[in-house]
Design an enzyme around this catalytic site. Sequence first.
Site, PDB file in Angstrom:
ATOM      1  N   SER A 183     -19.498 -50.697  34.013  1.00  0.00           N
ATOM      2  CA  SER A 183     -20.365 -49.896  33.096  1.00  0.00           C
ATOM      3  C   SER A 183     -21.859 -50.198  32.982  1.00  0.00           C
ATOM      4  O   SER A 183     -22.564 -50.373  33.971  1.00  0.00           O
ATOM      5  CB  SER A 183     -19.774 -49.351  31.840  1.00  0.00           C
ATOM      6  OG  SER A 183     -20.250 -48.450  31.119  1.00  0.00           O
ATOM      7  N   HIS A 210     -19.489 -46.248  35.259  1.00  0.00           N
ATOM      8  CA  HIS A 210     -19.681 -45.263  34.208  1.00  0.00           C
ATOM      9  C   HIS A 210     -20.871 -44.733  34.442  1.00  0.00           C
ATOM     10  O   HIS A 210     -22.147 -45.140  34.568  1.00  0.00           O
ATOM     11  CB  HIS A 210     -19.766 -45.742  32.959  1.00  0.00           C
ATOM     12  CG  HIS A 210     -18.230 -46.052  32.490  1.00  0.00           C
ATOM     13  ND1 HIS A 210     -18.164 -47.012  31.413  1.00  0.00           N
ATOM     14  CD2 HIS A 210     -17.202 -46.112  33.039  1.00  0.00           C
ATOM     15  CE1 HIS A 210     -16.737 -47.309  31.247  1.00  0.00           C
ATOM     16  NE2 HIS A 210     -15.873 -46.397  32.218  1.00  0.00           N
ATOM     17  N   ASP A 307     -12.881 -49.644  28.549  1.00  0.00           N
ATOM     18  CA  ASP A 307     -12.290 -49.010  29.717  1.00  0.00           C
ATOM     19  C   ASP A 307     -11.702 -49.932  30.792  1.00  0.00           C
ATOM     20  O   ASP A 307     -12.418 -50.813  31.276  1.00  0.00           O
ATOM     21  CB  ASP A 307     -13.382 -47.912  30.248  1.00  0.00           C
ATOM     22  CG  ASP A 307     -12.860 -47.173  31.307  1.00  0.00           C
ATOM     23  OD1 ASP A 307     -11.443 -46.888  31.286  1.00  0.00           O
ATOM     24  OD2 ASP A 307     -13.533 -46.637  32.121  1.00  0.00           O
TER      25      ASP A 307
END
Length: 363
Positions: A183, A210, A307
């Site tokens: 991310s 992301h 995540d």
Amino acid sequence: MTRLLIVDDSPLMRRLLGGIFTPEEGFEIELARDGAEALDKLHSFQPDVITLDVHMPTLDGIACLDRIMLERPCPVVMLSGRTAEGAAETMTALELGAVDFIPKPEGAVSLEIDALRPLLIDKVRAAATARVKASTRLTDRVRARSRRIARTKGREVPAELAPAALPPVNRGTAPGLVVVGTSTGGPRALEVLLTGMPAEFPWPILVAQHMPAFFTSALAARLDRLSALRIVELSAPTALKPGTVYIAKGEADMVVRRRGEVLVASAAPADPAYPWHPSADRLVRSALAAVPADQLIGVLMTGMGNDGAAAMAEIKAGGGRTVAEAEETAVVWGMPGELVKLDGASAVAPLERIADLLVEALA
């Protein structure tokens, strides 16, 4: 107290952004009208984090960012346009050292900015804790290039670059997969990882980075120009091939299925059960449903949140391999740190060593 410098040529945007952070605890705020004024306040205000518009008079955001990274490096979050041109500019900004970006509101700005408020605050708070060094990009590239040369010439890799241990994979007849989640700071991390790998890498690589829509195609195109691997954005059901990297489409998810002996990846609408997209957790769990865990390697790199951590811990628990990026190189040690906390990492390695781990595990 976090010193935040907001740089935007629009009086309305300065007022709206200031209005978001002023009520937040722990922020001291300064405003700048353009890049030239931002550089003045870079030294007088000494911000901990900067939000930076791209299009400004006198000195635009890209030129200003380049000067920031040379004169007094600090974390920068770009406000980017939602166009193909804006996506290309964002990739340039990330290459120059920006740690993250947010698509700039369009249309009814005062309404859209309110919807972005939680994301904006989270990203700025995370960026304020990021590690930024002026030489980071250059160092990473030099090290990656040194590893490739050493491997090509059969020389011993220098001790300071020797990879952490990752148990070798007993490659079966069924195809295996590498799944990657990242991310904040991910584009630069992906560049270092994928430019350190050979074109003949034997397994497909699936990446959940992301990002909003519009930006993942620009990311894939840029990485494809830099890496020996073939790198594409996944937009339709695709049979997976070795030596190819599949970047999940922004604001959607990527899932894996088995059709007979063939592994197929597809773009899927973002599942609201997962908070970040493309979701690393969802990608990994779909891979676990299609491939034995011992034929999977999970890699979790820089990013805020958690995540991918729980799902990659399942890979390790099932007999597969996982790598967490080390805290010393991660821009934000959120996702890989959570994997370590779950005892889900087979190896913890600095960013510039991860490519070697993958190559040697499948040798």
